[in-house]
Design an enzyme around this catalytic site. Structure first.
Site, PDB file in Angstrom:
ATOM      1  CB  ILE A 118       7.894  -0.744   9.024  1.00  9.27           C
ATOM      2  CG1 ILE A 118       7.558  -1.796   9.631  1.00  9.27           C
ATOM      3  CG2 ILE A 118       7.929   1.227   8.818  1.00  9.27           C
ATOM      4  CD1 ILE A 118       5.567  -0.870   9.985  1.00  9.27           C
ATOM      5  CE  LYS A 119       6.067   1.123  -0.745  1.00  7.48           C
ATOM      6  NZ  LYS A 119       4.456   0.696  -1.328  1.00  7.48           N
ATOM      7  CB  VAL A 120      11.041   3.906   5.350  1.00  5.03           C
ATOM      8  CG1 VAL A 120      10.474   3.565   6.684  1.00  5.03           C
ATOM      9  CG2 VAL A 120      12.399   3.206   4.869  1.00  5.03           C
ATOM     10  CB  ALA A 133       1.631  -0.791   7.114  1.00  4.18           C
ATOM     11  CB  THR A 158      -1.001  -0.202   1.134  1.00  4.67           C
ATOM     12  OG1 THR A 158       0.185   0.076   2.531  1.00  4.67           O
ATOM     13  CG2 THR A 158      -2.027  -1.508   1.229  1.00  4.67           C
TER      14      THR A 158
END
Ligand code: E4P
Length: 217
Positions: free
Chosen positions: A82-84, A56, A27
């Site tokens: 965790i998307k950074v 996310a 996402t």
């Protein structure tokens, strides 16, 4: 090659996950905005549907706040990634999280040099954007090839997750190059099924079958 669904639409996630073809979901803030729903609730629901990784994306720009947002996401389910963003703060957050064995997806990658940094920061996934590079006159698939080659040279554990994948050619070329994952929006997934000769052949088989007057059941 694993296939992830690039969508925050619960209906699409349910529809595609039940095909058995989807290994995970990605996402981003734009997809959450498009869904019109609460981000935490949406991520929680997707994680409950899908067994694999669900990315996310943090929305803060500084590392400290990114880490706080990551904690909120991580409290939702065990399969959150965790998307950074690929920024100095994003990579610092990546390193901090990966040191604690948290799965991290570094996004908005547009060069092999950026991908190298993400691998050094311990990312589980690096997301080079194929379509957006094509859009500005560069060859997104060449970038996928460069990153795969570099990671093989040094045996990096980071997975190449081809993003911004717009058409079947992108998907096939990513698979030929050896991308570990491609994340596809529903529209691109639909296109993978299609071939005019399949439709034509099926029609011809059905027409001939009708003529026999037989029934298998
Ligand atoms: C992937 O993680 C990205 O969210 C996505 O693939 C971007 O695709 P787009 O360029 O079609 O928006």
């Amino acid at each position: 090659m694993k296939i992830f669904l690039d969508s925050a639409d619960i209906g699409e996630v349910e529809k595609w996950y039940q095909t058995g073809l989807i290994d995970g979901v990605t996402t981003n803030p734009s997809l959450i905005a498009k869904s019109g729903r609460d981000i935490l609730q949406t991520i929680k629901e997707i994680c409950a549907i899908v067994k694999g990784s669900v990315s996310a994306e943090v929305t803060a720009l500084d590392c400290a706040t990114m880490l706080k947002e990551a904690d909120r996401f991580l409290s939702l389910a065990d399969n959150v990634t965790i998307k950074v963003p690929l920024t100095p703060d994003g990579l610092l957050a990546c390193k901090t999280l990966s040191d604690k064995d948290v799965s991290v997806n570094v996004t908005l990658c547009f060069s092999a040099a950026q991908a190298l940094l993400a691998a050094k920061a311990g990312a589980e996934y690096i997301s080079p954007f194929v379509g957006r590079l094509d859009d500005i006159g560069y060859d997104g698939l060449t970038l996928i090839g460069e990153i795969v080659e570099i990671f093989e040279n040094y045996d990096f554990a980071t997975n190449v997750l081809a993003a911004s994948v717009r058409n079947p050619l992108h998907v096939v070329e990513c698979a030929k190059i050896g991308a570990d994952v491609a994340t596809l929006p529903p529209k691109t997934l639909e296109m993978l099924y299609q071939h005019p000769l399949t439709d034509k052949g099926l029609k011809s088989f059905m027409d001939d079958w009708q003529k026999t007057g037989q029934s298998i059941l």
